[in-house]
Design a protein around this motif. Sequence first.
Motif, PDB file in Angstrom:
ATOM      1  N   PHE A  51     -26.021  -2.639  12.030  1.00 58.48           N
ATOM      2  CA  PHE A  51     -26.091  -2.646  13.486  1.00 58.48           C
ATOM      3  C   PHE A  51     -26.676  -1.356  14.028  1.00 58.48           C
ATOM      4  CE2 PHE A  51     -23.867  -6.381  15.075  1.00 58.48           C
ATOM      5  CZ  PHE A  51     -23.236  -6.850  13.938  1.00 58.48           C
ATOM      6  N   GLY A  52     -27.366  -1.478  15.148  1.00 59.01           N
ATOM      7  CA  GLY A  52     -27.748  -0.314  15.919  1.00 59.01           C
ATOM      8  C   GLY A  52     -26.566   0.183  16.728  1.00 59.01           C
ATOM      9  N   PHE A  85     -15.608  -9.602   7.363  1.00 58.52           N
ATOM     10  CA  PHE A  85     -16.074  -8.224   7.512  1.00 58.52           C
ATOM     11  C   PHE A  85     -15.091  -7.443   8.377  1.00 58.52           C
ATOM     12  CE2 PHE A  85     -20.442  -9.107   6.102  1.00 58.52           C
ATOM     13  CZ  PHE A  85     -20.533 -10.473   6.322  1.00 58.52           C
ATOM     14  N   PHE A 106     -26.263  -5.098  21.094  1.00 59.99           N
ATOM     15  CA  PHE A 106     -26.474  -4.542  19.766  1.00 59.99           C
ATOM     16  C   PHE A 106     -27.549  -5.344  19.054  1.00 59.99           C
ATOM     17  CE2 PHE A 106     -22.982  -1.579  19.349  1.00 59.99           C
ATOM     18  CZ  PHE A 106     -21.980  -2.085  20.163  1.00 59.99           C
ATOM     19  N   LEU A 140     -30.856 -10.011  14.526  1.00 56.12           N
ATOM     20  CA  LEU A 140     -29.983 -10.665  15.495  1.00 56.12           C
ATOM     21  C   LEU A 140     -29.718  -9.731  16.662  1.00 56.12           C
ATOM     22  CD1 LEU A 140     -28.700 -10.930  12.348  1.00 56.12           C
ATOM     23  CD2 LEU A 140     -27.373 -12.693  13.484  1.00 56.12           C
ATOM     24  N   TYR A 160     -34.209 -10.608   8.603  1.00 55.79           N
ATOM     25  CA  TYR A 160     -33.518 -11.430   9.597  1.00 55.79           C
ATOM     26  C   TYR A 160     -32.880 -10.492  10.601  1.00 55.79           C
ATOM     27  CZ  TYR A 160     -30.776 -15.364  11.391  1.00 55.79           C
ATOM     28  OH  TYR A 160     -30.245 -16.333  12.187  1.00 55.79           O
ATOM     29  N   TYR A 172     -15.174  -3.981  10.749  1.00 50.06           N
ATOM     30  CA  TYR A 172     -16.016  -2.968  11.366  1.00 50.06           C
ATOM     31  C   TYR A 172     -15.149  -2.021  12.195  1.00 50.06           C
ATOM     32  CZ  TYR A 172     -20.148  -5.939  10.618  1.00 50.06           C
ATOM     33  OH  TYR A 172     -21.152  -6.688  10.075  1.00 50.06           O
ATOM     34  N   ALA A 212     -24.532 -18.222   5.641  1.00 47.97           N
ATOM     35  CA  ALA A 212     -24.942 -17.947   7.013  1.00 47.97           C
ATOM     36  C   ALA A 212     -25.074 -16.449   7.264  1.00 47.97           C
ATOM     37  CB  ALA A 212     -23.941 -18.544   7.995  1.00 47.97           C
ATOM     38  N   ASP A 213     -26.056 -16.070   8.072  1.00 52.35           N
ATOM     39  CA  ASP A 213     -26.216 -14.663   8.451  1.00 52.35           C
ATOM     40  C   ASP A 213     -25.470 -14.318   9.736  1.00 52.35           C
ATOM     41  OD1 ASP A 213     -29.320 -15.049   7.090  1.00 52.35           O
ATOM     42  OD2 ASP A 213     -28.089 -13.316   6.573  1.00 52.35           O
ATOM     43  N   THR A 214     -25.206 -15.320  10.559  1.00 60.23           N
ATOM     44  CA  THR A 214     -24.560 -15.046  11.844  1.00 60.23           C
ATOM     45  C   THR A 214     -23.076 -14.797  11.629  1.00 60.23           C
ATOM     46  OG1 THR A 214     -26.163 -16.462  12.952  1.00 60.23           O
ATOM     47  CG2 THR A 214     -24.159 -15.913  14.166  1.00 60.23           C
ATOM     48  N   GLN A 215     -22.608 -13.679  12.154  1.00 59.51           N
ATOM     49  CA  GLN A 215     -21.204 -13.334  12.061  1.00 59.51           C
ATOM     50  C   GLN A 215     -20.533 -13.571  13.407  1.00 59.51           C
ATOM     51  OE1 GLN A 215     -20.739  -9.331  10.499  1.00 59.51           O
ATOM     52  NE2 GLN A 215     -22.304  -9.666   8.951  1.00 59.51           N
ATOM     53  N   TYR A 216     -19.293 -14.022  13.352  1.00 64.48           N
ATOM     54  CA  TYR A 216     -18.513 -14.270  14.559  1.00 64.48           C
ATOM     55  C   TYR A 216     -17.365 -13.277  14.579  1.00 64.48           C
ATOM     56  CZ  TYR A 216     -21.316 -18.437  14.791  1.00 64.48           C
ATOM     57  OH  TYR A 216     -22.386 -19.291  14.865  1.00 64.48           O
ATOM     58  N   PHE A 217     -17.288 -12.566  15.711  1.00 61.89           N
ATOM     59  CA  PHE A 217     -16.353 -11.459  15.816  1.00 61.89           C
ATOM     60  C   PHE A 217     -15.055 -11.846  16.509  1.00 61.89           C
ATOM     61  CE2 PHE A 217     -18.543  -7.478  14.623  1.00 61.89           C
ATOM     62  CZ  PHE A 217     -19.804  -7.981  14.374  1.00 61.89           C
ATOM     63  N   PHE A 242     -12.917  -4.174  14.501  1.00 58.32           N
ATOM     64  CA  PHE A 242     -13.287  -5.582  14.632  1.00 58.32           C
ATOM     65  C   PHE A 242     -13.298  -6.254  13.274  1.00 58.32           C
ATOM     66  CE2 PHE A 242     -14.364  -5.859  19.002  1.00 58.32           C
ATOM     67  CZ  PHE A 242     -14.912  -4.646  19.370  1.00 58.32           C
ATOM     68  N   ASP A 244     -17.799  -5.002  -0.954  1.00 59.62           N
ATOM     69  CA  ASP A 244     -18.277  -3.665  -0.627  1.00 59.62           C
ATOM     70  C   ASP A 244     -17.261  -2.991   0.273  1.00 59.62           C
ATOM     71  OD1 ASP A 244     -21.449  -2.354   0.740  1.00 59.62           O
ATOM     72  OD2 ASP A 244     -19.599  -1.356   0.163  1.00 59.62           O
ATOM     73  N   PRO A 255     -18.148  -8.513  19.944  1.00 60.86           N
ATOM     74  CA  PRO A 255     -19.557  -8.891  20.131  1.00 60.86           C
ATOM     75  C   PRO A 255     -19.732 -10.399  19.936  1.00 60.86           C
ATOM     76  CG  PRO A 255     -19.376  -6.973  18.696  1.00 60.86           C
ATOM     77  CD  PRO A 255     -17.990  -7.508  18.878  1.00 60.86           C
ATOM     78  N   LEU A 303     -24.781  -7.137   7.663  1.00 58.50           N
ATOM     79  CA  LEU A 303     -25.607  -6.773   8.806  1.00 58.50           C
ATOM     80  C   LEU A 303     -25.512  -5.276   9.037  1.00 58.50           C
ATOM     81  CD1 LEU A 303     -24.795  -9.558  11.446  1.00 58.50           C
ATOM     82  CD2 LEU A 303     -26.750  -9.428   9.883  1.00 58.50           C
ATOM     83  N   TYR A 354     -26.640  -9.173  19.554  1.00 58.38           N
ATOM     84  CA  TYR A 354     -25.289  -9.496  19.983  1.00 58.38           C
ATOM     85  C   TYR A 354     -25.056  -8.856  21.342  1.00 58.38           C
ATOM     86  CZ  TYR A 354     -23.691 -11.232  15.415  1.00 58.38           C
ATOM     87  OH  TYR A 354     -23.505 -11.969  14.272  1.00 58.38           O
ATOM     88  N   GLY A 389     -25.077 -11.169   3.149  1.00 52.95           N
ATOM     89  CA  GLY A 389     -24.629 -11.474   4.500  1.00 52.95           C
ATOM     90  C   GLY A 389     -24.337 -10.230   5.301  1.00 52.95           C
ATOM     91  N   ARG A 429     -15.988 -11.783   0.137  1.00 50.59           N
ATOM     92  CA  ARG A 429     -16.524 -13.131   0.041  1.00 50.59           C
ATOM     93  C   ARG A 429     -15.613 -13.908  -0.874  1.00 50.59           C
ATOM     94  NH1 ARG A 429     -22.468 -13.345  -0.350  1.00 50.59           N
ATOM     95  NH2 ARG A 429     -22.172 -13.219   1.886  1.00 50.59           N
ATOM     96  N   LEU A 443     -21.353   0.331  15.585  1.00 51.80           N
ATOM     97  CA  LEU A 443     -20.541  -0.557  14.745  1.00 51.80           C
ATOM     98  C   LEU A 443     -20.747  -0.173  13.280  1.00 51.80           C
ATOM     99  CD1 LEU A 443     -21.104  -4.015  16.417  1.00 51.80           C
ATOM    100  CD2 LEU A 443     -18.890  -2.943  16.028  1.00 51.80           C
ATOM    101  N   LEU A 487     -19.758  -0.699   9.351  1.00 49.46           N
ATOM    102  CA  LEU A 487     -19.140  -1.637   8.419  1.00 49.46           C
ATOM    103  C   LEU A 487     -18.203  -0.863   7.497  1.00 49.46           C
ATOM    104  CD1 LEU A 487     -18.996  -4.505   7.192  1.00 49.46           C
ATOM    105  CD2 LEU A 487     -20.855  -3.814   5.667  1.00 49.46           C
ATOM    106  N   TYR A 544     -16.149  -5.629   3.246  1.00 56.17           N
ATOM    107  CA  TYR A 544     -16.231  -7.066   3.433  1.00 56.17           C
ATOM    108  C   TYR A 544     -15.901  -7.826   2.156  1.00 56.17           C
ATOM    109  CZ  TYR A 544     -21.123  -7.409   1.685  1.00 56.17           C
ATOM    110  OH  TYR A 544     -22.270  -7.379   0.928  1.00 56.17           O
ATOM    111  N   PHE A 547     -22.678 -13.489  19.371  1.00 55.91           N
ATOM    112  CA  PHE A 547     -24.057 -13.736  18.953  1.00 55.91           C
ATOM    113  C   PHE A 547     -24.887 -14.251  20.130  1.00 55.91           C
ATOM    114  CE2 PHE A 547     -27.604 -14.899  16.500  1.00 55.91           C
ATOM    115  CZ  PHE A 547     -27.965 -16.194  16.848  1.00 55.91           C
TER     116      PHE A 547
END
Lengths: 113, 114
Positions: free
Chosen positions: B104-105, A33, B89, B34, B32, A35, A99-104, A91, A56, B44, B102, B36, B100, A50, A43, A45, A48, B46
Amino acid sequence: DARVTQTPRDKVTEMGQEVTMRCQPILGHNTVFWYRQTMMQGLELLAYFRNRAPLDDSGMPKDRFSAEMPDATLATLKIQPSEPRDSAVYFCASAGPGADTQYFGPGTRLTVL
Amino acid sequence: DQQVKQNSPSLSVQEGRISILNCDYTNSMFDYFLWYKKYPAEGPTFLISISSIKDKNEDGRFTVFLNKSAKHLSLHIVPSQPGDSAVYFCAASDSSGNTGKLIFGQGTTLQVKP
């Protein structure tokens, strides 16, 4: 210690110049992704991918921004020509399969004069 | 159209007390959520997440509460420590689309005073 890396960390350029930002996702992550963080929008988007295919890019100004993944270990975001309103922190984030968790990554601070 | 909103730009709390950060969302398809945390000059990181099938998830000093009927979630930090001072966030996703992606606020800046 797996982490997302981004280069450069800081970039100052003049209006009209081309800017290229690079991102190396975490090994094995298949979704990447881009951002942009601004004071007003938080933030946003931009685009991104895959499995290296763009999913998108509706958040990107199409006339000047482009994003690519030449291979699984490199994602690029290019701005040509750059404008002062592009000044922001950009970013990159990656996520593993399903997975839904993203690592920045640490971000690239861009200043366009 | 802001689908995820953090209406408080900033929050100041005394060390040892509870910090409560709030987040509202509008899309009922989000399932879902999250949180951050972001320090200056870093990306950011998690912190904690919750699925819509739960109403609470706890991890050490951090607890996230989800109220689906109100479309509201909150992050509680107890006790707050100066090292918790950061921008927080909240983010939401609609996993049924398997994108996948997200949303964000805008973030809430937490300051914990010693």
